[in-house]
Design a protein around this motif. Structure first.
Motif, mmCIF file in Angstrom:
data_model
loop_
_atom_site.group_PDB
_atom_site.id
_atom_site.type_symbol
_atom_site.label_atom_id
_atom_site.label_comp_id
_atom_site.label_asym_id
_atom_site.label_seq_id
_atom_site.Cartn_x
_atom_site.Cartn_y
_atom_site.Cartn_z
ATOM 1 N N PRO A 79 0.997 -1.250 -0.020
ATOM 2 C CA PRO A 79 0.254 0.184 0.029
ATOM 3 C C PRO A 79 1.010 1.259 -0.053
ATOM 4 O O PRO A 79 0.504 1.967 -0.655
ATOM 5 N N ALA A 80 1.949 1.256 0.591
ATOM 6 C CA ALA A 80 2.741 2.458 0.750
ATOM 7 C C ALA A 80 3.801 2.760 -0.582
ATOM 8 O O ALA A 80 4.045 3.870 -0.818
ATOM 9 N N GLU A 81 3.639 1.874 -1.507
ATOM 10 C CA GLU A 81 4.235 2.167 -2.687
ATOM 11 C C GLU A 81 3.629 3.067 -3.635
ATOM 12 O O GLU A 81 2.277 3.434 -3.448
ATOM 13 N N ASP A 82 4.151 3.920 -4.320
ATOM 14 C CA ASP A 82 3.704 4.980 -5.245
ATOM 15 C C ASP A 82 2.969 4.232 -6.086
ATOM 16 O O ASP A 82 3.331 3.591 -6.773
ATOM 17 N N PRO A 83 1.694 4.568 -6.454
ATOM 18 C CA PRO A 83 0.795 3.784 -7.290
ATOM 19 C C PRO A 83 0.887 4.182 -8.681
ATOM 20 O O PRO A 83 -0.004 3.713 -9.437
ATOM 21 N N THR A 84 1.659 5.259 -8.969
ATOM 22 C CA THR A 84 1.794 5.710 -10.338
ATOM 23 C C THR A 84 2.933 4.822 -10.893
ATOM 24 O O THR A 84 3.776 5.203 -11.920
ATOM 25 N N ARG A 85 3.323 3.565 -10.392
ATOM 26 C CA ARG A 85 4.642 2.682 -10.928
ATOM 27 C C ARG A 85 4.469 2.679 -12.218
ATOM 28 O O ARG A 85 3.462 2.659 -13.024
ATOM 29 N N ALA A 86 5.664 2.986 -12.926
ATOM 30 C CA ALA A 86 5.866 2.738 -14.384
ATOM 31 C C ALA A 86 5.161 3.690 -15.123
ATOM 32 O O ALA A 86 4.455 3.391 -16.030
ATOM 33 N N ALA A 87 5.181 4.809 -14.523
ATOM 34 C CA ALA A 87 4.272 6.005 -15.340
ATOM 35 C C ALA A 87 4.903 6.766 -16.203
ATOM 36 O O ALA A 87 4.263 7.930 -16.659
ATOM 37 N N GLY A 88 6.049 6.533 -16.781
ATOM 38 C CA GLY A 88 6.847 7.077 -17.592
ATOM 39 C C GLY A 88 6.232 6.911 -19.027
ATOM 40 O O GLY A 88 5.199 6.319 -19.225
ATOM 41 N N PRO A 89 6.791 7.620 -20.122
ATOM 42 C CA PRO A 89 6.090 7.827 -21.201
ATOM 43 C C PRO A 89 6.198 6.407 -22.022
ATOM 44 O O PRO A 89 5.355 6.092 -22.985
ATOM 45 N N GLU A 90 7.090 5.600 -21.606
ATOM 46 C CA GLU A 90 7.055 4.341 -22.517
ATOM 47 C C GLU A 90 7.708 3.153 -21.318
ATOM 48 O O GLU A 90 8.771 3.531 -20.653
ATOM 49 N N GLU A 253 5.102 22.941 12.963
ATOM 50 C CA GLU A 253 5.041 22.506 11.647
ATOM 51 C C GLU A 253 6.069 21.083 11.456
ATOM 52 O O GLU A 253 7.208 21.407 11.652
ATOM 53 N N LEU A 254 5.621 19.945 10.967
ATOM 54 C CA LEU A 254 6.606 18.898 10.665
ATOM 55 C C LEU A 254 5.888 18.254 9.240
ATOM 56 O O LEU A 254 5.060 17.946 9.068
ATOM 57 N N ARG A 255 6.883 18.242 8.607
ATOM 58 C CA ARG A 255 6.637 17.574 7.176
ATOM 59 C C ARG A 255 6.981 16.248 7.058
ATOM 60 O O ARG A 255 8.109 15.838 7.481
ATOM 61 N N ILE A 256 6.165 15.453 6.586
ATOM 62 C CA ILE A 256 5.899 13.891 6.945
ATOM 63 C C ILE A 256 5.552 13.474 5.553
ATOM 64 O O ILE A 256 4.834 14.249 4.913
ATOM 65 N N PRO A 257 5.638 12.175 5.249
ATOM 66 C CA PRO A 257 5.141 11.515 4.031
ATOM 67 C C PRO A 257 3.727 11.438 4.211
ATOM 68 O O PRO A 257 3.257 11.286 5.465
ATOM 69 N N VAL A 258 2.659 11.808 3.322
ATOM 70 C CA VAL A 258 1.348 11.818 3.281
ATOM 71 C C VAL A 258 0.932 10.462 3.956
ATOM 72 O O VAL A 258 -0.170 10.398 4.529
ATOM 73 N N ALA A 259 1.506 9.222 3.812
ATOM 74 C CA ALA A 259 1.164 8.124 4.278
ATOM 75 C C ALA A 259 1.336 7.716 5.685
ATOM 76 O O ALA A 259 0.633 7.192 6.365
ATOM 77 N N ALA A 260 2.108 8.949 6.551
ATOM 78 C CA ALA A 260 2.069 8.862 7.895
ATOM 79 C C ALA A 260 1.017 9.644 8.379
ATOM 80 O O ALA A 260 1.011 9.768 9.757
ATOM 81 N N LEU A 261 0.160 10.451 7.730
ATOM 82 C CA LEU A 261 -0.860 11.277 8.306
ATOM 83 C C LEU A 261 -2.110 10.427 8.880
ATOM 84 O O LEU A 261 -2.365 9.520 8.117
ATOM 85 N N ALA A 262 -2.340 10.969 9.988
ATOM 86 C CA ALA A 262 -3.283 10.019 10.693
ATOM 87 C C ALA A 262 -4.627 10.729 10.773
ATOM 88 O O ALA A 262 -4.633 12.093 10.869
ATOM 89 N N GLU A 263 -5.786 10.017 10.754
ATOM 90 C CA GLU A 263 -7.125 10.716 10.832
ATOM 91 C C GLU A 263 -7.195 11.580 12.327
ATOM 92 O O GLU A 263 -6.833 11.102 13.072
ATOM 93 N N GLY A 264 -7.959 12.770 12.342
ATOM 94 C CA GLY A 264 -7.959 13.642 13.558
ATOM 95 C C GLY A 264 -6.864 14.354 13.678
ATOM 96 O O GLY A 264 -7.020 15.312 14.462
ATOM 97 N N GLU A 265 -5.757 14.399 12.869
ATOM 98 C CA GLU A 265 -4.514 15.509 12.911
ATOM 99 C C GLU A 265 -4.993 16.690 11.946
ATOM 100 O O GLU A 265 -5.788 16.587 11.162
#
Length: 749
Positions: A79-90, A253-265
Motif C-alpha cells: 500500500p505504501a508504494e507509489d501507485p503511479t508505478r511505471a508512469a513514464g512515457p514508455e 509544523e513537521l513535514r512528513i510523507p502523506v502515508a504517515a498522516l493520521a485521521e484527526g490530525e
C-alpha cells in the motif's frame, strides 16, 4: 445438528507479464478459474487479473498457477508504494518492442527492396538477404517463437503460434530452396507479386518472413503505446495525491510523507499546494481548485467548517485542515478503485469475443492445413499452396477482438474520471443503452438542498423604505436566529447589502418568528400570525406568497414593510439537464417526499409535466415507484443523493448517485457523479453510450476483418506480407478508435 461452513474470500489484483494476445488472457483466466472457489477475470489491455479466492488458498497458489501456464505474475504492490508505478512515457516492454522493430526495419528493408525490385538483384543477392533475414526472424522475432514454444509445451495455442508458424514456414522453405533447390544459384532472379506465386521453381520467401515480423513488431509497439495512452487517465488520477504534508504536531509544523498522516490530525495547506487528505477547514479562507476531480473550472470558496477533498489544489490563502479521511479512505482513493475495477471487468459483449478467441487459433491452423492440401490437390505448385497457407496463418489474428472492449473501457472510464463520472463496472454501459425513464430526487439533486432567499417584496408604505433597508433590518434580526429560514435570510441579506448592523433585545417566538431592536427600531420578522398578534395590519400585496415557498413578513415599529420568500432553490443548471435528458430519449420524472405543492412548483421550473411528478412518498415507497414502472415495461434510472434514496438507487436498472450526497447513496449507485450538477448525469449517460458504441464498433470491424481476410487468404488472393501488415494494423485501428473517446466533451465542463 447441522453446521454451516462459511468460506472467507479475498480479492486481489495480479500484474501479469508475457501476455501477447487475447488468447493468452483467456488461457490464464481458465487456469485460475479451475482452482476451487476462485473467480478470475484477466484483462489483456490492462495486463492485470482481478481474482476472488478463498483466503486459505493463499496468493502463492495463484502466482504459481499463472507461472505454470507460462506467464509471469507479480503480487499486488504494498500500500505504501507509489501507485503511479511505471508512469513514464514508455515502459520497459514498449521500449524492447521499439528496439526490436527498429533493428528489424533497418535489416529488413534491404531484403524487401531486393525482393520487390528485380533490377536491384545483384549476384548472390539471395544469400545476402538470407543473412539479414536470419537476424530479423531469429533475433528480432524471437519473442513470437519463444511464446509459441512455451504455449506448445503447455498444450495450447495462441496468436503467437500463428505468427511463429507462418514466419517459420516461409523462412525454412527459403532456406531449403537455397540449400537444396535452384534458388541458391548465382544470378537467380524472381519477380515480386502481391498475390502468391503460381509458378513452381526455386523461389525464396524471405521477404515474407521479414515483412511479417517487421509489421507485427510495429503493430505490437504501436499497440503497447496506445494501450499506455488509454490507461493514462487512471495513472493521472492516481498521481493527483500529495506526496508529503506539513502536519501540526507539538506546537510546530513537521513535514512528513502523506502515508504517515493520521485521521484527526491537523495539517497546513499553503497556496499552490495539494490538499493531502479529506478533511474540514478549521482555520483560514481560500479558493479550492477542484477541477482535477470534478472537471469544474471555477474554484470553490472555503472557510472554517467547509469540507475539502484530498488531491484538490489550494489556489488562495493558507488553510489549516482537520483530516477526517486519510489513505485508502479518501475520495480520491475511492475514485481510483472504482475506475480500476471498471477497467478490469468485462462487459457481456466482450465475453462473446473471448469465447471466440479461445477456439480461434486451432480453427485457423486447421483452415491453413486445409488450404495447403486443397491447393495441392487442385494441382497448384507447392510454393503457391505454402504461401496461401502462410497468409491464412498470418492474417487470422484474434488480437483486435481481444482489444475491442478493454481499450474502450480504459479510455471511456478514464475520461469519465476526469469529468467527475465514476463507473462501477462495464455492465453499467449496457444498462444505459436500455434506460427509457429517469427518476430525479428533488432535494439535493434538482434543488440545492439548502434554504435560500429567493424573493423580496417591498410594501408601498410611508417612510420610503427600500429593498436595501428591508434586507438590512430583517437580516440583522435573523442573523441571531438558529433557524434554517433565518440563516437563509441573513445570508441573502449579507450577500446583497454587506455587513449587517448589531441587534439588541433579540427574542425568538417558537414556530412563529423573531424580534429584536436594530438602530433603535423594533423589528419583527415572522409568520402573519405573529404580526397579527402584535397588532400589525398586513397589506394584501405583502401577505401574498409563492407556491412551494416559506414566506415571512417584516414589520418595523408596528408597520409591515415587506415580505421575504425562502425556498430550496432549484439549481441553475437543472432545467438544462432535464431538456438534455429528454433529448437523449429519456422521460424525466420528479420523485420526492416533499409536499405536492412544492414538488409541482419545482417541476414547473425545470420543465417536468405535472403528470410526471410523484410527491409525498416515503423512502420505501420510492422503491415501490421504481418497481411499479418496471412492472409496466419501463427501464428505470434513478438519480439521488440521500440515505432515503439508497433503496431506490439499488432497485433501479441504473443508479446514478450524486457524489455530494451520503456514502450510503454513493455505494448503492452504479454511476457516481462527483459533482452536484445534474448535467453530469446527462454527461454520464452520453459517455457510457458513446463507450458502448465504440466497443460495438470495434467488435464489428474486428469480426469483419477476419471474416473478409480469411477467405481471401485461403483463396490465394493475399501475399503473406500484405496479410501481416493488415493484421498488425487491425489491432492499431481498434485501439486508435477507442482513443477517440478522450475527446469527449461534457455539458458541465
Amino acid at each position: 445438528m447441522t453446521t454451516t461452513e462459511f468460506t472467507r474470500t479475498s480479492t486481489i489484483e495480479l500484474e501479469i507479464d508475457g501476455m501477447t494476445c487475447a488468447s493468452c488472457a483467456n488461457r490464464i483466466e481458465r487456469k485460475l478459474n479451475k482452482l476451487a472457489g476462485v473467480t478470475a477475470t484477466v484483462n489483456y489491455a490492462t495486463e492485470r487479473a482481478s481474482v476472488e479466492f478463498p483466503t486459505e488458498l493463499g496468493i502463492d497458489t495463484l502466482l504459481s498457477t499463472v507461472r505454470a501456464a507460462g506467464y509471469g505474475a507479480n503480487p499486488p504492490p504494498p500500500p505504501a508504494e507509489d501507485p503511479t508505478r511505471a508512469a513514464g512515457p514508455e515502459d520497459a516492454h514498449g521500449a524492447e518492442l521499439r528496439d526490436r522493430f527498429v533493428i528489424s526495419a533497418a535489416l529488413g528493408l534491404p531484403v524487401l527492396a531486393l525482393a520487390m525490385v528485380p533490377a536491384w538483384q545483384f549476384p548472390a543477392w539471395q544469400w545476402f538477404s538470407l543473412a539479414l533475414a536470419s537476424v530479423v526472424v531469429l533475433v528480432c522475432g524471437w519473442p513470437f517463437h519463444r511464446a509459441a514454444a512455451v504455449n506448445l509445451r503447455h498444450g495450447t495455442t495462441t496468436m503467437d503460434t500463428l505468427v511463429s508458424l507462418g514466419v517459420a514456414v516461409a523462412y525454412l522453405w527459403s532456406v531449403y530452396a537455397l540449400v537444396f533447390g535452384d534458388a541458391g544459384a548465382l544470378g537467380m532472379r524472381h519477380e515480386f507479386s502481391l498475390l502468391p506465386r503460381t509458378a513452381a521453381g526455386g523461389d525464396v520467401y524471405l521477404e515474407v518472413a521479414v515483412g511479417v515480423t517487421t509489421f507485427l513488431l510495429l503493430g505490437r509497439w504501436l499497440e503497447a503505446r496506445s494501450k499506455r495512452r488509454a490507461g493514462a487517465a487512471l495513472r493521472a488520477l492516481l498521481a493527483l495525491g500529495a506526496k508529503n504534508v506539513a502536519v501540526l504536531r507539538d506546537g510546530g509544523e513537521l513535514r512528513i510523507p502523506v502515508a504517515a498522516l493520521a485521521e484527526g490530525e491537523r495539517f497546513v495547506v499553503r497556496p499552490g499546494e495539494k490538499v493531502a487528505a479529506d478533511g474540514v477547514v478549521v482555520e483560514g479562507t481560500s479558493a479550492i481548485d477542484r477541477s482535477v476531480l470534478t472537471g469544474e473550472s471555477v474554484p470553490e470558496e472555503v472557510g472554517p467548517g467547509a469540507p475539502v477533498v484530498g488531491g484538490t489544489v489550494n489556489a488562495g490563502g493558507r488553510l489549516v485542515v482537520l483530516a477526517t479521511r486519510v489513505g485508502a479512505d479518501t475520495q480520491l482513493a475511492h475514485m481510483a478503485r472504482l475506475v480500476e475495477q471498471a477497467q478490469t471487468g468485462k462487459a457481456k459483449v466482450q465475453r462473446l469475443a473471448d469465447r471466440i478467441a479461445s477456439v480461434f487459433v486451432p480453427v485457423v491452423v486447421g483452415i491453413a492445413v486445409l488450404t495447403a492440401v486443397g491447393w495441392l490437390l487442385a494441382g497448384r505448385p507447392v510454393e503457391f499452396a505454402m504461401t496461401a497457407a502462410v497468409a491464412v496463418l498470418v492474417i487470422a489474428c484474434p488480437c483486435a477482438l481481444g482489444l475491442a472492449t478493454p481499450t474502450a473501457l480504459l479510455v471511456g472510464t478514464g475520461r469519465g474520471a476526469s469529468l467527475g463520472i465514476l463507473v462501477k463496472g462495464p455492465e453499467v454501459l449496457e444498462s444505459t443503452r436500455r434506460v427509457d425513464t429517469i427518476l430525479l430526487d428533488k432535494t439535493g439533486t434538482v434543488t440545492t438542498g439548502a434554504m435560500t432567499l429567493v424573493d423580496v417584496v417591498v410594501a408601498g408604505v410611508a417612510g420610503g423604505v427600500d429593498r436595501a433597508d428591508l434586507l438590512r433590518l430583517a437580516g440583522a434580526v435573523e442573523d441571531a436566529s438558529e433557524h434554517p429560514v433565518g440563516g437563509a435570510i441573513a445570508a441573502g441579506a449579507r450577500a446583497e447589502v454587506g455587513e449587517l448592523p448589531p441587534v439588541v433585545d433579540f427574542a425568538s417566538v417558537d414556530g412563529l418568528g423573531v424580534t429584536g431592536t436594530v438602530d433603535g427600531r423594533l423589528v419583527v420578522v415572522g409568520r402573519p400570525r405573529l404580526l397579527a398578534e402584535r397588532g400589525v395590519v398586513l397589506p394584501a400585496g405583502v401577505a401574498a406568497g409563492g407556491a412551494g415557498r416559506t414566506c415571512v413578513v417584516v414589520a418595523v415599529d408596528g408597520v409591515a414593510i415587506g415580505l421575504l420568500a425562502v425556498a430550496d432553490a432549484v439549481k441553475p443548471t437543472s432545467a438544462q439537464a432535464v431538456r438534455e435528458l429528454r433529448e437523449l430519449g429519456l422521460r424525466p420524472m420528479l420523485l420526492t417526499g416533499d409536499n405536492a405543492a412544492v414538488a409541482q412548483a419545482v417541476a414547473a421550473e425545470v420543465g417536468i409535466p405535472a403528470d410526471d411528478v410523484v410527491a409525498e412518498v416515503l423512502p420505501g415507497e420510492k422503491v415501490q415507484v421504481v418497481q411499479r414502472l418496471q412492472a409496466g415495461g419501463r427501464v428505470v434510472a434513478m438519480v439521488g443523493d440521500g440515505v432515503n434514496d439508497a433503496p431506490a438507487l439499488a432497485a433501479a436498472d441504473l443508479g446514478l448517485s450524486m457524489g455530494t450526497g451520503t456514502d450510503v447513496a454513493i455505494e448503492a449507485g452504479d454511476l457516481t457523479l462527483v459533482r452536484g450538477d445534474l448535467r453530469v448525469a446527462v454527461d454520464a449517460i452520453r459517455l457510457a453510450r458513446s463507450t458502448l458504441r465504440t466497443i460495438k464498433g470495434n467488435l464489428f470491424w474486428a469480426f469483419a476483418y477476419n471474416v473478409a481476410g480469411l477467405p481471401l487468404a485461403a483463396l490465394g488472393l493475399l501475399n503473406p506480407m500484405i496479410a501481416g501488415a493488415a493484421m498488425a494494423f487491425s489491432s492499431v485501428f481498434v485501439v486508435s478508435n477507442s482513443l477517440r473517446l478522450r475527446r469527449f466533451r461534457g455539458l458541465a465542463t
